[in-house]
Motif scaffolding. Structure first.
Motif, PDB file in Angstrom:
ATOM      1  N   HIS A 196       0.873  -1.188   0.000  1.00  0.00           N
ATOM      2  CA  HIS A 196       0.000   0.000   0.000  1.00  0.00           C
ATOM      3  C   HIS A 196       0.902   1.228   0.000  1.00  0.00           C
ATOM      4  CE1 HIS A 196      -3.116   2.883   1.113  1.00  0.00           C
ATOM      5  NE2 HIS A 196      -2.275   3.323   2.033  1.00  0.00           N
ATOM      6  N   TRP A 197       0.589   2.167  -0.880  1.00  0.00           N
ATOM      7  CA  TRP A 197       1.370   3.398  -0.987  1.00  0.00           C
ATOM      8  C   TRP A 197       0.425   4.588  -1.046  1.00  0.00           C
ATOM      9  CZ3 TRP A 197       5.535   6.052  -0.289  1.00  0.00           C
ATOM     10  CH2 TRP A 197       5.819   7.185  -1.050  1.00  0.00           C
ATOM     11  N   ASN A 198       0.601   5.532  -0.142  1.00  0.00           N
ATOM     12  CA  ASN A 198      -0.287   6.697  -0.120  1.00  0.00           C
ATOM     13  C   ASN A 198       0.451   8.015  -0.306  1.00  0.00           C
ATOM     14  OD1 ASN A 198       1.012   7.017   2.309  1.00  0.00           O
ATOM     15  ND2 ASN A 198      -0.804   6.753   3.598  1.00  0.00           N
ATOM     16  N   GLY A 199       1.690   7.948  -0.781  1.00  0.00           N
ATOM     17  CA  GLY A 199       2.446   9.169  -1.037  1.00  0.00           C
ATOM     18  C   GLY A 199       3.455   9.502   0.031  1.00  0.00           C
ATOM     19  N   PHE A 200       3.242   9.017   1.249  1.00  0.00           N
ATOM     20  CA  PHE A 200       4.227   9.274   2.311  1.00  0.00           C
ATOM     21  C   PHE A 200       4.563   8.015   3.111  1.00  0.00           C
ATOM     22  CE2 PHE A 200       0.090   9.969   4.269  1.00  0.00           C
ATOM     23  CZ  PHE A 200       0.191   9.291   5.469  1.00  0.00           C
ATOM     24  N   ARG A 201       3.789   6.945   2.897  1.00  0.00           N
ATOM     25  CA  ARG A 201       4.078   5.697   3.601  1.00  0.00           C
ATOM     26  C   ARG A 201       3.912   4.526   2.642  1.00  0.00           C
ATOM     27  NH1 ARG A 201      -0.379   4.066   7.521  1.00  0.00           N
ATOM     28  NH2 ARG A 201      -1.306   3.558   5.512  1.00  0.00           N
ATOM     29  N   LEU A 202       4.936   3.679   2.615  1.00  0.00           N
ATOM     30  CA  LEU A 202       4.851   2.423   1.882  1.00  0.00           C
ATOM     31  C   LEU A 202       4.816   1.292   2.900  1.00  0.00           C
ATOM     32  CD1 LEU A 202       5.009   0.857  -0.882  1.00  0.00           C
ATOM     33  CD2 LEU A 202       7.460   0.640  -0.420  1.00  0.00           C
ATOM     34  N   ALA A 203       3.819   0.443   2.773  1.00  0.00           N
ATOM     35  CA  ALA A 203       3.705  -0.729   3.640  1.00  0.00           C
ATOM     36  C   ALA A 203       3.654  -1.972   2.769  1.00  0.00           C
ATOM     37  CB  ALA A 203       2.454  -0.637   4.503  1.00  0.00           C
ATOM     38  N   LEU A 204       4.503  -2.945   3.067  1.00  0.00           N
ATOM     39  CA  LEU A 204       4.536  -4.195   2.322  1.00  0.00           C
ATOM     40  C   LEU A 204       4.284  -5.364   3.264  1.00  0.00           C
ATOM     41  CD1 LEU A 204       7.359  -2.411   1.340  1.00  0.00           C
ATOM     42  CD2 LEU A 204       7.015  -3.971  -0.571  1.00  0.00           C
ATOM     43  N   CYS A 205       3.686  -6.441   2.703  1.00  0.00           N
ATOM     44  CA  CYS A 205       3.421  -7.606   3.537  1.00  0.00           C
ATOM     45  C   CYS A 205       3.160  -8.827   2.658  1.00  0.00           C
ATOM     46  CB  CYS A 205       2.218  -7.360   4.449  1.00  0.00           C
ATOM     47  SG  CYS A 205       1.970  -8.643   5.699  1.00  0.00           S
ATOM     48  N   THR A 206       3.453 -10.002   3.193  1.00  0.00           N
ATOM     49  CA  THR A 206       3.204 -11.258   2.491  1.00  0.00           C
ATOM     50  C   THR A 206       1.727 -11.483   2.243  1.00  0.00           C
ATOM     51  OG1 THR A 206       5.196 -12.245   3.422  1.00  0.00           O
ATOM     52  CG2 THR A 206       3.511 -13.766   2.653  1.00  0.00           C
ATOM     53  N   THR A 207       0.882 -11.019   3.155  1.00  0.00           N
ATOM     54  CA  THR A 207      -0.568 -11.171   3.011  1.00  0.00           C
ATOM     55  C   THR A 207      -1.235  -9.803   3.006  1.00  0.00           C
ATOM     56  OG1 THR A 207      -0.869 -11.426   5.407  1.00  0.00           O
ATOM     57  CG2 THR A 207      -0.559 -13.437   4.114  1.00  0.00           C
ATOM     58  N   MET A 208      -2.513  -9.786   2.613  1.00  0.00           N
ATOM     59  CA  MET A 208      -3.219  -8.519   2.430  1.00  0.00           C
ATOM     60  C   MET A 208      -3.833  -7.944   3.702  1.00  0.00           C
ATOM     61  SD  MET A 208      -5.283  -9.057  -1.144  1.00  0.00           S
ATOM     62  CE  MET A 208      -5.560 -10.814  -1.150  1.00  0.00           C
ATOM     63  N   LYS A 209      -4.461  -8.797   4.490  1.00  0.00           N
ATOM     64  CA  LYS A 209      -5.299  -8.305   5.589  1.00  0.00           C
ATOM     65  C   LYS A 209      -4.541  -7.466   6.609  1.00  0.00           C
ATOM     66  CE  LYS A 209      -9.105 -11.546   5.163  1.00  0.00           C
ATOM     67  NZ  LYS A 209      -9.948 -12.588   5.809  1.00  0.00           N
ATOM     68  N   PRO A 210      -3.282  -7.789   6.943  1.00  0.00           N
ATOM     69  CA  PRO A 210      -2.572  -6.905   7.877  1.00  0.00           C
ATOM     70  C   PRO A 210      -2.446  -5.480   7.371  1.00  0.00           C
ATOM     71  CG  PRO A 210      -1.466  -9.020   7.756  1.00  0.00           C
ATOM     72  CD  PRO A 210      -2.512  -9.020   6.672  1.00  0.00           C
ATOM     73  N   LEU A 211      -2.330  -5.300   6.057  1.00  0.00           N
ATOM     74  CA  LEU A 211      -2.231  -3.947   5.495  1.00  0.00           C
ATOM     75  C   LEU A 211      -3.543  -3.194   5.653  1.00  0.00           C
ATOM     76  CD1 LEU A 211      -0.282  -4.729   2.189  1.00  0.00           C
ATOM     77  CD2 LEU A 211       0.646  -3.845   4.335  1.00  0.00           C
ATOM     78  N   LEU A 212      -4.656  -3.916   5.619  1.00  0.00           N
ATOM     79  CA  LEU A 212      -5.964  -3.275   5.752  1.00  0.00           C
ATOM     80  C   LEU A 212      -6.204  -2.730   7.157  1.00  0.00           C
ATOM     81  CD1 LEU A 212      -8.075  -5.882   3.755  1.00  0.00           C
ATOM     82  CD2 LEU A 212      -7.523  -3.553   3.035  1.00  0.00           C
ATOM     83  N   GLY A 213      -5.419  -3.202   8.109  1.00  0.00           N
ATOM     84  CA  GLY A 213      -5.575  -2.730   9.484  1.00  0.00           C
ATOM     85  C   GLY A 213      -4.778  -1.484   9.800  1.00  0.00           C
ATOM     86  N   LEU A 214      -4.023  -0.969   8.833  1.00  0.00           N
ATOM     87  CA  LEU A 214      -3.213   0.223   9.072  1.00  0.00           C
ATOM     88  C   LEU A 214      -4.059   1.492   8.978  1.00  0.00           C
ATOM     89  CD1 LEU A 214       0.000  -0.595   6.987  1.00  0.00           C
ATOM     90  CD2 LEU A 214      -0.270  -0.692   9.475  1.00  0.00           C
ATOM     91  N   PRO A 215      -3.633   2.557   9.657  1.00  0.00           N
ATOM     92  CA  PRO A 215      -4.344   3.834   9.539  1.00  0.00           C
ATOM     93  C   PRO A 215      -4.351   4.320   8.094  1.00  0.00           C
ATOM     94  CG  PRO A 215      -2.754   3.886  11.353  1.00  0.00           C
ATOM     95  CD  PRO A 215      -2.498   2.622  10.594  1.00  0.00           C
ATOM     96  N   GLN A 216      -5.445   4.937   7.694  1.00  0.00           N
ATOM     97  CA  GLN A 216      -5.609   5.566   6.371  1.00  0.00           C
ATOM     98  C   GLN A 216      -5.610   4.562   5.217  1.00  0.00           C
ATOM     99  OE1 GLN A 216      -2.232   8.187   6.880  1.00  0.00           O
ATOM    100  NE2 GLN A 216      -3.570   9.953   7.252  1.00  0.00           N
ATOM    101  N   VAL A 217      -5.917   3.304   5.520  1.00  0.00           N
ATOM    102  CA  VAL A 217      -6.108   2.313   4.462  1.00  0.00           C
ATOM    103  C   VAL A 217      -7.577   1.913   4.468  1.00  0.00           C
ATOM    104  CG1 VAL A 217      -5.472   0.060   3.536  1.00  0.00           C
ATOM    105  CG2 VAL A 217      -3.758   1.436   4.724  1.00  0.00           C
TER     106      VAL A 217
END
Length: 644
Positions: free
Chosen positions: A150-171
């Motif tokens: 997930h990339w929003n212009g100021f934070r890149l978050a990477l992960c082997t699976t999808m659901k942990p990324l969905l728990g981040l702020p502003q996702v």
């Protein structure tokens, strides 16, 4: 397999560690041996380590190299270790213990962004380069490991699976309609034609054969390899091709069997899995270790409805292979109490997205579960064999000889093929002509047109037909190209043909703490098989001739030389659902009245299928496309209800 993650902020923020820790907590549901993390300033890397290879035991992952100022989190098994040791001048004393993560890090230190081109194996990895203030990530050539971001212009978050990324702020958890449109429009097992799309709008997938570079606030992805058949081998004798194949395939099987735990393998009655098992068992015998095999068989009360040239229960062939090879601990699994319907929720949890292979999904999952119980570290398969090791279609090859005006070779092959099949040459010629559209144009054949389950209005809104046409498909996702040689070429050049299957195996691997590995998908095997002349794949009346010759004395002749009967796994899927049919139909009816889902699905097609099967169903209808319509629709319906 290990689960990896990374957080990169374009500016220093105290929330980097908090957000990385949040993802690590979400990964806690997966089995692992150790949980490790590295954090500095605006970068966080983490890994839930699953030990598979001898070198991975007690490894540091993430690994920080203070000399080179590099840190890596890797989900990887590298197969060309010896080659890399030599290229990187790794001292012999270190080679036994060096981990795959460190080997990747050393490769990056030497070759930079070009490093993935030198790596052979299954991998996804993330590297933070402190000196350059640059984040680099890559995924193997066929997508055998997953990596989402997930990339929003100021934070890149990477992960082997999808659901942990969905728990981040502003996702936001939003449905990606372009992904869904492709999924619904394609009437085959292919999920989408865009390998970067994801079912979630704000989550992307790093495509197979791609790397990612992040510098400052710029995220760039690029393809680092395209597999092509540019050169053909030229040997003087036929046997030289066989010997060369054996060398390459044996190397791939041995490399992909590297584990300190037990080695297992899928085993059907066919050539692909049989070849993998034969070569793996030979290698393990030299180490006084058994090979654990896992074979799916139908339920005891199943009555085979398939034609004579198909076999739903391949037990006789499997038993023949086990007896012939020796050193095998065979498991025959019928999963009596499971079926395609009752396993939908558990599979959606594992895969994180809708799936299409419902007839096989429940027992493939069951084999992973059984293998994990028996402490298997590597579970082999030959899933890509049809395009590599067992390539070779006789009728199409003879048509090619005909077009090339190679009359003598064609006559010899037709005679040999007719004798082996106990059929007349006139019949073979008739089959040949049926493959030539120009000669078959006015015969009046009526083909059953596939039925896409996408709502026509939704299809127009998303312009999905145009997207499919760009990849050689019609509006239903069927390829318009009928030349199998062109199709094979595209199979390796395009990214979408294979990655969905590897994604499924990758996520099952993570969930059960073992690695699914396919020697027929090894890039060395792929490149070798693409370089072999077509005449070696159809020879002396044999289709799939290369693998048949390469397994002489390895497999029993009743399997090796079988050209008349083919297995059909999962033929009893509908039989298994008989007791649950009322529940399934009731859910399908609810779906057919749900306006939320009908904005995506074609209600008319669903109702048509329901009217046909709402009262009763017979197992012999398992291949009816209306049942496929209902199953695919219910799986999508269940996923959307649970997630949006």
């Amino acid at each position: 397999m290990s689960a990896i993650t990374a957080i990169y902020m374009t500016e220093r923020q105290s929330s980097t560690l908090d957000q990385g820790s949040k993802i690590m907590s979400a990964l806690a549901k997966f089995p692992c041996h150790t949980i490790q993390a590295w954090h500095k300033d605006n970068v966080f890397l983490g890994c839930h380590n699953q030990w598979i290879t001898p070198e991975s035991i007690d490894e540091l992952n993430p690994l920080y190299d203070s000399l080179r100022q590099l840190v890596i989190a890797a989900d990887a098994i590298i197969d060309n270790r010896k080659e890399l040791f030599d290229l990187l001048a790794v001292p012999y004393a270190r080679r036994v213990h060096i981990t795959d993560a460190e080997l990747i890090l050393l490769s990056y230190a030497k070759w930079g962004k070009e490093a993935p081109r030198f790596l052979i194996g299954d991998y996804a990895f993330i590297i933070w380069d402190e000196r350059e203030q640059q984040l680099f990530a890559a995924r193997d050539s066929s997508g055998s490991r997953t990596l989402y971001y997930h990339w929003n212009g100021f934070r890149l978050a990477l992960c082997t699976t999808m659901k942990p990324l969905l728990g981040l702020p502003q996702v936001e958890k939003r449905l990606n309609e372009q992904w869904l449109a492709q999924y619904l429009a394609i009437c085959t097992a292919i999920l989408t034609v865009d390998a970067s799309l994801n079912v979630y709008q704000d989550i992307y997938e790093l495509p197979p054969a791609h790397s990612m570079t992040v510098e400052g606030n710029q995220v760039k992805t690029s393809r680092y390899i395209t597999i092509k058949a540019d050169k053909k081998l030229r040997f003087k004798q036929d046997e030289q091709y066989v010997e060369a194949f054996r060398d390459v395939f044996e190397e791939a099987v041995n490399a992909r069997s590297r584990t300190y735990r037990h080695v297992g393998s899928h085993l059907s009655g066919g050539l692909d899995s049989g070849a993998v098992v034969a070569y793996a068992a030979k290698m393990l015998r030299s180490k006084n270790k058994p090979l654990h095999t896992y074979s799916y068989i139908p339920t005891d009360d199943f009555i085979d409805y398939t034609p004579k040239n198909r076999m739903a229960n391949e037990t006789p062939y499997i038993e023949s292979v086990v007896k012939h090879i020796g050193g095998i601990k065979a498991n025959y699994l019928n999963f009596q109490d499971t079926n395609s319907y009752t396993e939908i929720d558990s599979l959606l949890d594992i895969l994180e997205m809708p799936y299409k292979n419902f007839a096989n999904s429940f027992w493939i999952k069951g084999i992973f579960e059984k293998a994990a119980e028996q402490n298997v570290g590597v579970l082999l398969n030959g899933a890509r064999g049809n395009m590599t090791i067992s390539w070779g279609y006789a009728i199409e090859n003879y048509m090619l000889l005909f077009k090339q005006l190679r009359w003598i070779r064609l006559a010899q092959e037709l005679k040999a093929y007719s004798m082996k099949r106990s059929t007349g040459r006139a019949r073979v010629l008739s089959e040949m002509m049926s493959t030539w559209p120009a000669l078959n144009r006015n015969k009046g054949h009526v083909l059953v047109k596939p039925r896409a389950i996408i709502n026509p209005d939704f299809a127009r809104k998303t312009k999905v037909t145009e997207q499919l046409q760009m990849h050689g498909m019609d509006a239903t996702g069927i390829f318009t190209e009928t030349n199998i040689y062109k199709f094979r070429k595209w199979h390796f050049e395009d990214l979408f043909h294979w990655y969905s299957t590897n994604t499924i195996n990758s996520k099952l691997s993570l969930s059960y703490g073992l690695w699914s590995r396919d020697p027929s998908n090894d890039i060395r095997v792929i490149q070798f098989c693409l370089s072999v002349p077509e005449d070696q794949y159809v020879l002396h009346g044999l289709d799939r001739a290369l693998i048949r010759r390469a397994t002489e004395n390895h497999l029993p002749d009743e399997v090796r030389m079988n050209q008349t009967v083919r297995g059909i796994q999962g033929a009893d899927w509908l039989h298994r659902m008989q007791a649950f049919w009322p529940s399934f139909i009731e859910e399908a009816k609810q779906m057919s009245r749900d306006d939320t889902i009908l904005q995506f699905l074609d209600g008319a097609i669903i109702n048509d299928a329901l009217s046909k099967y709402q009262d009763a169903v017979h197992s012999k209808n398992a291949n009816d496309q209306d049942l496929r319509v209902l199953m695919w629709s219910v799986i999508v319906y269940r996923f959307l209800k649970r997630n949006f």
